[in-house]
Design a protein around this motif. Structure first.
Motif, PDB file in Angstrom:
ATOM      1  N   LYS A  21      29.522  40.062  72.414  1.00 25.99           N
ATOM      2  CA  LYS A  21      29.518  41.382  73.245  1.00 25.99           C
ATOM      3  C   LYS A  21      30.414  40.916  74.245  1.00 25.99           C
ATOM      4  CE  LYS A  21      27.143  45.289  74.021  1.00 25.99           C
ATOM      5  NZ  LYS A  21      25.568  45.032  74.567  1.00 25.99           N
ATOM      6  N   HIS A  22      31.429  42.118  74.335  1.00 27.75           N
ATOM      7  CA  HIS A  22      32.549  41.885  75.439  1.00 27.75           C
ATOM      8  C   HIS A  22      33.310  40.604  75.138  1.00 27.75           C
ATOM      9  CE1 HIS A  22      31.371  45.626  77.042  1.00 27.75           C
ATOM     10  NE2 HIS A  22      29.969  45.093  77.243  1.00 27.75           N
ATOM     11  N   ALA A  23      33.611  40.180  73.868  1.00 25.29           N
ATOM     12  CA  ALA A  23      34.416  39.090  73.443  1.00 25.29           C
ATOM     13  C   ALA A  23      33.810  37.700  73.788  1.00 25.29           C
ATOM     14  CB  ALA A  23      35.749  39.020  74.316  1.00 25.29           C
ATOM     15  N   ASN A  24      32.525  37.612  74.132  1.00 26.90           N
ATOM     16  CA  ASN A  24      31.912  36.342  74.515  1.00 26.90           C
ATOM     17  C   ASN A  24      30.782  36.561  73.486  1.00 26.90           C
ATOM     18  OD1 ASN A  24      32.740  34.824  76.847  1.00 26.90           O
ATOM     19  ND2 ASN A  24      32.450  36.446  77.980  1.00 26.90           N
ATOM     20  N   LYS A  84      34.272  32.260  77.518  1.00 29.43           N
ATOM     21  CA  LYS A  84      35.203  32.496  78.826  1.00 29.43           C
ATOM     22  C   LYS A  84      34.704  31.438  79.572  1.00 29.43           C
ATOM     23  CE  LYS A  84      37.273  36.150  77.219  1.00 29.43           C
ATOM     24  NZ  LYS A  84      38.839  36.138  76.916  1.00 29.43           N
ATOM     25  N   ASN A 111      38.214  48.137  71.720  1.00 28.08           N
ATOM     26  CA  ASN A 111      37.097  47.328  72.055  1.00 28.08           C
ATOM     27  C   ASN A 111      36.571  46.486  70.987  1.00 28.08           C
ATOM     28  OD1 ASN A 111      37.655  47.513  75.154  1.00 28.08           O
ATOM     29  ND2 ASN A 111      35.950  48.852  75.195  1.00 28.08           N
ATOM     30  N   ASN A 154      39.206  43.978  69.333  1.00 29.95           N
ATOM     31  CA  ASN A 154      39.200  42.876  70.225  1.00 29.95           C
ATOM     32  C   ASN A 154      37.800  42.034  70.020  1.00 29.95           C
ATOM     33  OD1 ASN A 154      40.311  41.262  72.403  1.00 29.95           O
ATOM     34  ND2 ASN A 154      38.660  41.727  73.640  1.00 29.95           N
ATOM     35  N   ASP A 155      36.729  42.801  70.134  1.00 31.79           N
ATOM     36  CA  ASP A 155      35.562  41.827  69.886  1.00 31.79           C
ATOM     37  C   ASP A 155      35.542  41.210  68.438  1.00 31.79           C
ATOM     38  OD1 ASP A 155      35.109  42.309  72.450  1.00 31.79           O
ATOM     39  OD2 ASP A 155      33.460  43.979  72.056  1.00 31.79           O
ATOM     40  N   GLY A 207      26.227  45.120  69.562  1.00 27.99           N
ATOM     41  CA  GLY A 207      27.336  43.943  69.513  1.00 27.99           C
ATOM     42  C   GLY A 207      28.085  43.982  68.324  1.00 27.99           C
ATOM     43  N   SER A 253      21.455  41.570  74.606  1.00 29.83           N
ATOM     44  CA  SER A 253      22.894  41.653  74.680  1.00 29.83           C
ATOM     45  C   SER A 253      23.336  41.928  73.291  1.00 29.83           C
ATOM     46  CB  SER A 253      23.289  40.285  75.101  1.00 29.83           C
ATOM     47  OG  SER A 253      23.445  40.182  76.730  1.00 29.83           O
ATOM     48  N   GLU A 307      40.992  50.117  76.499  1.00 27.43           N
ATOM     49  CA  GLU A 307      39.719  49.495  77.287  1.00 27.43           C
ATOM     50  C   GLU A 307      38.796  50.633  77.855  1.00 27.43           C
ATOM     51  OE1 GLU A 307      39.477  45.121  78.438  1.00 27.43           O
ATOM     52  OE2 GLU A 307      41.362  45.828  79.083  1.00 27.43           O
ATOM     53  N   ASN A 308      39.416  51.584  78.279  1.00 29.25           N
ATOM     54  CA  ASN A 308      39.118  52.759  79.039  1.00 29.25           C
ATOM     55  C   ASN A 308      39.712  54.073  78.568  1.00 29.25           C
ATOM     56  OD1 ASN A 308      37.236  50.939  81.073  1.00 29.25           O
ATOM     57  ND2 ASN A 308      39.174  50.250  81.595  1.00 29.25           N
TER      58      ASN A 308
END
Length: 529
Positions: A280-283, A421, A253, A256-257, A311, A307, A221-222
């Protein structure tokens, strides 16, 4: 004491997957390595003109019990486990006529493939390998002297070492092969245990999880986090089985996304029309149906254009040229779809950094699967959330029942809510999200954030009223107080879908009646943490 380099003079080969078998056997034979084998493997090697000794001739026992017993013998396992530098072991070998085996090549009965094709219970049982794992474990334990190969991709690695070291292999290689071998038997036993867990009552006392390295990642993730991507052998359509047509490697990432996007869009049957999800960021920051794929994308994009930049886009139908042109209008990380036309791929080829993945199908939304999350000292394991509702499941609790259009939008909003989420609030109008509030500690805050984003987007589009005017709202869990519902009504919502079950349901229902809202209860919650 083990030595670094050790020669390979005798090899036992017994494989289900015959890929690369003959060239590998020929290369070994050319080096003077004696070949031992069994059944179909021996036949394939002999058909290529190689001299092969049957394991049955070495053990003095024929294969028996439909092949269940063939390599489970002291002559085989003694040849694998004997320490070459131990005088007592050498004496035992001499006394019992046991010759050393320096290389074992085994890939196991196709258990996972047998399960995947839906075979009957008894057929699956017959594809549980016994002798193979026993030989693998014996050879791997004695890696000070013995090479164990369980993957076809290691054939060339072994041959290269034999070439570089005059017929010998290094301890470093044997150690690495042993680790791979134990990983394979662990994964194999995991597959058997997981399959059997579905056929017994109760919660299994022991659980194991396994995977095969698909891709080393630059970081997690980082940038300070090491990471890798492993696949579990499932044939289910998705990011793990997709074909990448262009663009650089996927990041942690990205994977995951992309998984989140594809799981969401797979909820929408392509027979009922095109659908698009932007993540974007799993949402999701926009989800929509449309009469065309281009329209579905455009309406999803209009939910939150800010957003959507950078994406992930998932489509429930093959990518066409018109949609591809529309998508290339902004920077997008990944597009995943069941397929893509040649023209669409040509358009995307002009965007070298845009990754295109195709899957040859949608994820099976109702397929049984486990969701696993690691916590300190253990794992949380649950069934994947495949819960769905239909109109027949809805309970109208307000004086006003929802209209036909509101019902359609309520069910759409509820489907999206499962993938947002918690706390999750989703405003939907005419088959498209117009506001998404995700991951807030307070449900009323999610309601306000979604409404505010819808207001901002309306202003950006030059509209005179909020996108939420005339919308419906889905809440992934019950409203603990009426304040969230009142906020949604103030934003222009006309109908609500939520699980119900709060101690204050009567208060919430009364507030809905007072505001003139229609409200339905699902009796099902979709928490997503």
């Amino acid at each position: 004491m083990t030595t670094d380099l050790y020669p390979v003079r005798r090899a036992l080969i017994s494989v289900s997957d015959k890929t690369g078998l003959v060239p590998f056997g020929q290369a070994l034979a050319a080096r003077g390595v004696e070949l031992l084998s069994t059944g179909g493997t021996a036949a394939a090697l002999r058909a290529a003109g190689l001299t092969v000794k049957d394991v049955a001739d070495v053990t003095g026992y024929p294969e028996m019990m439909d092949g269940r017993v063939k390599t489970l013998h002291p002559v085989v396992h003694g040849g694998l486990l004997a320490l070459r530098d131990n005088a007592d072991h050498r004496a035992a070998m001499d006394a019992h006529g046991i010759a050393a085996i320096d290389l074992v090549v085994v890939n196991l009965y196709p258990f996972e493939e047998t399960v995947a094709k839906g075979a009957a219970y008894d057929e699956v049982i017959e594809n549980i390998d016994i002798g193979g794992p026993a030989m693998i474990r014996s050879a791997a334990k004695n890696h000070g002297f013995v090479n164990i190969v369980v993957d076809v991709e290691d054939y060339d690695v072994v041959l290269a070492e034999l070439e570089a070291n005059d017929g010998q292999t290094s301890y470093a290689l044997r150690q690495r092969l042993a680790q791979t071998a134990y990983g394979r038997t662990a994964a194999y036993d995991t597959a058997v245990s997981t399959w059997m867990a579905a056929h017994v009552d109760g919660t299994p006392r022991r659980r194991s999880f396994a995977g095969t390295l698909a891709q080393g990642l630059r970081y997690g993730e980082n940038p300070h986090q090491a990471a890798a991507f492993y696949t579990d052998g499932s044939a289910r359509a998705g990011v793990a089985t997709a074909q990448q047509h262009q663009g650089k490697e996927l990041s942690y990432n990205n994977i995951n996304d992309t998984d989140a996007a594809f799981e969401l869009v797979s909820e929408f049957d392509p027979v009922q029309g095109p659908a698009c999800a932007i993540i974007k960021h799993a949402n999701p920051c926009g989800v929509s149906r449309g009469t065309t794929l281009k329209e579905a994308y455009s309406r999803a994009f209009d939910c939150d254009r800010t957003s959507a930049f950078g994406g992930i886009i998932a489509l429930n139908q093959p990518l066409d040229a018109d949609t591809a042109r529309e998508i290339t209008g902004i920077f997008t990380e990944v597009v995943i779809a069941p397929g893509a036309s040649e023209e669409a791929m040509d358009i995307f080829s002009q965007k070298k950094n845009l990754r295109l993945l195709t899957t040859d199908g949608l994820a099976s939304a109702g397929a049984a699967a486990l969701a696993v999350r690691q916590v300190s000292g253990g794992f949380l394991v649950q069934d994947k959330d495949v819960g769905r509702i239909t109109r027949a499941d809805l309970k109208v609790v307000t004086k006003r029942a929802p209209s036909e259009q509101e019902l359609n939008d309520l069910l759409f909003a509820w489907t999206v809510a499962k993938h947002v989420k918690s706390n999750a609030i989703i405003y939907v109008k005419d088959g498209a999200t117009v506001g998404v509030g995700a991951g807030q500690m307070s449900r009323v805050d999610s309601t306000r954030i979604a409404a505010r984003k819808a207001q901002d987007m309306a202003e950006a589009l030059g509209l005179s009223q909020p996108l939420t005017q005339g919308s419906v709202v889905a809440s992934d869990a019950f409203f603990p107080f009426a304040d969230g519902l009142i906020t949604a009504a103030e934003a222009g919502a006309t109908a609500i879908i939520q699980p119900g079950g709060s101690m204050r349901d009567d208060e919430v229902i009364a507030a809905a009646d007072e505001a003139g809202l229609a409200m339905v209860l699902t009796g099902m919650r979709h928490f997503r943490h």
